[in-house]
Scaffold this active site. Structure first.
Site, PDB file in Angstrom:
ATOM      1  N   LYS A 107      14.748 -13.686   9.817  1.00 30.35           N
ATOM      2  CA  LYS A 107      14.633 -15.061   9.351  1.00 30.35           C
ATOM      3  C   LYS A 107      14.082 -15.177   7.933  1.00 30.35           C
ATOM      4  O   LYS A 107      14.104 -16.248   7.344  1.00 30.35           O
ATOM      5  CB  LYS A 107      13.796 -15.872  10.322  1.00 30.35           C
TER       6      LYS A 107
HETATM    7  C1  LIG Z   1      15.420 -16.056  15.811  1.00 30.58           C
HETATM    8  C2  LIG Z   1      15.719 -14.705  16.355  1.00 30.58           C
HETATM    9  C3  LIG Z   1      16.886 -14.440  17.071  1.00 30.58           C
HETATM   10  C4  LIG Z   1      17.864 -15.540  17.411  1.00 30.58           C
HETATM   11  O1  LIG Z   1      18.546 -16.001  16.274  1.00 30.58           O
HETATM   12  P1  LIG Z   1      19.346 -17.391  16.348  1.00 30.58           P
HETATM   13  O2  LIG Z   1      19.876 -17.589  14.990  1.00 30.58           O
HETATM   14  O3  LIG Z   1      18.361 -18.423  16.763  1.00 30.58           O
HETATM   15  O4  LIG Z   1      20.413 -17.194  17.382  1.00 30.58           O
HETATM   16  C5  LIG Z   1      17.140 -13.157  17.482  1.00 30.58           C
HETATM   17  N1  LIG Z   1      16.260 -12.153  17.242  1.00 30.58           N
HETATM   18  C6  LIG Z   1      15.124 -12.361  16.575  1.00 30.58           C
HETATM   19  C7  LIG Z   1      14.189 -11.228  16.374  1.00 30.58           C
HETATM   20  C8  LIG Z   1      14.809 -13.629  16.092  1.00 30.58           C
HETATM   21  O5  LIG Z   1      13.674 -13.829  15.427  1.00 30.58           O
END
Ligand SMILES: *Cc1c(COP(=O)(O)O)cnc(C)c1O
Length: 428
Positions: A107
């Site tokens: 993210k």
């Molecule tokens: C947020 C997250 C996800 C999921 O991603 P989305 O875009 O919400 O589907 C998967 N793995 C990790 C480690 C995350 O932080």
């Protein structure tokens, strides 16, 4: 680029307005009017392009006139100033490691891009923008890190008490300054519900200029396309890859599908889910039923009603058959996830985190014959030490980039899961 609301009851807006608003006034998600198709030549010569070039070429059509080219180039350079290696695990499966950024999860890219865009849009403004964000674990840290010290922007992060890992909690409760962490006595869906209600609440909107930093915000959602371009840049095989994405709110995989529709060669997508199987059930039955989120060891995917799924439907023009031919989705339970971490470590000496393990298992089950693919390894295993250490029997070395957190003190505001409690606190 012009953006419209998927609820079709709000005016069309520019990138800047979509990013500043977060969600459309009719509570729909903003969606680009068209998906730009990249020149064939660009796709064919990906390998010879720099990360910065790819970032600019891919993002420029979405940003349009909202940001001048030189500023956009600067924002992109700062957003992607770490590695995105594609690492081969087995003969047929590789991992695109997305945990080399400051908070050790994917993210970071979206949060860094969005914070810098808002910083730019706010540069002459006298009023503060308040970013409201619900997190199931990783968003909070990435948003806190991305926005820390950005002038004119305050950040409020809501996270489910006791349901995030210790490193995750430290990342979002220790930055201080313009970052406040709210510890909600409930689950992620409760946090998300409070945020949604806040955007619809007149009193709060009179007092604050609210925006969201969840993947519903186009400035967080769209730059995630870059991972897929960087992976294909490193892809060594002739056949296009099967790509498996551990999915919660479905923002990441939705960005991957956008990249594919822009011309990136991809054979098939798989959305790997944990026990929260709303989308796998939908693809089987054709009926979409939101569910209560249940807690799992891959907590960043504990989402019962994935907000970006409406965007995926829109990409396929609401056509179920088209969607099904390009996207598969399966649910992997916690026991299988743990067994996968263990087997992959023993067989290939590669340490997966629980999210990556969900994806690995889904991809391994899917591939047949000579097919090859990669998973998105979305977080560093050190963010989930209890699970990973219990399964492998080994202690994970804490990377230097997070060691400084361990001596810091958590600061949070504890609230019940009712919207009223949150509103009272905001109006205090
Ligand atoms: C947020 C997250 C996800 C999921 O991603 P989305 O875009 O919400 O589907 C998967 N793995 C990790 C480690 C995350 O932080």
């Amino acid at each position: 680029m012009i953006y419209y609301s998927l609820n079709h009851q709000s005016p069309r807006v520019s990138f800047a307005e979509a990013a500043v608003k977060g969600q459309a006034p009719d509570k729909g998600l903003y969606f680009p009017e068209h998906i730009p198709v990249l020149p064939k030549d660009f796709i064919q010569h990906l390998k010879s392009k720099s990360k910065e070039d790819i970032g600019f070429t891919v993002m420029k059509p979405y940003v349009g006139e909202s940001i001048p080219d030189d500023v956009l180039q600067q924002i992109i350079a700062e957003t992607i100033n770490f590695d995105f290696p594609l690492v081969q695990i087995s003969d047929s499966i590789s991992a695109l490691e997305l945990f080399h950024g400051p908070t050790l999860a994917f993210k970071d890219v979206g949060a860094r891009f969005m914070s810098r865009c808002l910083g730019y849009f706010n540069r002459h403004s006298k009023t503060h923008t308040t970013v409201l964000v619900a997190t199931s674990g990783d968003t909070g840290g990435a948003v806190a890190n991305g926005f820390l010290g950005v002038d004119g922007v305050d950040v409020i992060i809501l996270y489910p008490s006791g349901k995030v890992s210790p490193v995750q909690e430290l990342q979002l409760t220790t930055p201080g300054r313009n970052i406040t962490a709210i510890e909600v006595q409930g689950n992620f869906d409760d946090c998300q519900a409070i945020v949604k209600q806040a955007f619809a609440d007149e009193t709060l909107n009179k007092k604050y200029a609210l925006t969201s930093a969840n993947s519903i915000n186009v400035a967080r959602w769209l730059p995630q396309q870059l991972y897929y371009f960087y992976a294909c840049q490193q892809w060594q095989f002739d056949e296009p890859p099967v790509i498996c994405v551990p999915s919660g709110n479905f923002g990441n995989i939705c960005a991957g599908i956008v990249a594919y529709m822009s011309g990136l060669p991809v054979k098939h997508f798989i959305a790997a889910c944990n026990a929260n199987d709303t989308v796998p059930a939908f693809l089987q039955t054709g009926a979409y039923k939101a569910r209560q989120a249940v807690a799992t060891i891959s907590n960043a995917m504990d989402v019962g009603n994935p907000s970006n799924f409406v965007r995926i439907m829109e990409l396929f023009q609401q056509k179920f058959d088209g969607l099904k031919s390009m996207l598969g989705s399966v649910s992997i339970d916690d026991e299988t996830t743990k067994a996968t971490i263990k087997t992959v470590k023993e067989q290939f000496n590669y340490l997966l985190d629980p999210h990556g393990a969900v994806a690995y298992k889904a991809l391994a089950d899917y591939l047949s014959g000579n097919e090859k693919g990669f998973i998105l390894e979305t977080a560093h295993p050190v963010k989930f030490p209890e699970t990973v250490e219990a399964v492998t029997g080994e202690t994970i070395k804490i990377p230097e980039s997070v060691q400084h957190l361990l001596s810091k003190t958590k600061k949070s505001v504890m609230l019940t899961s009712s919207f009223e409690a949150f509103k009272d606190w905001m109006m205090r």
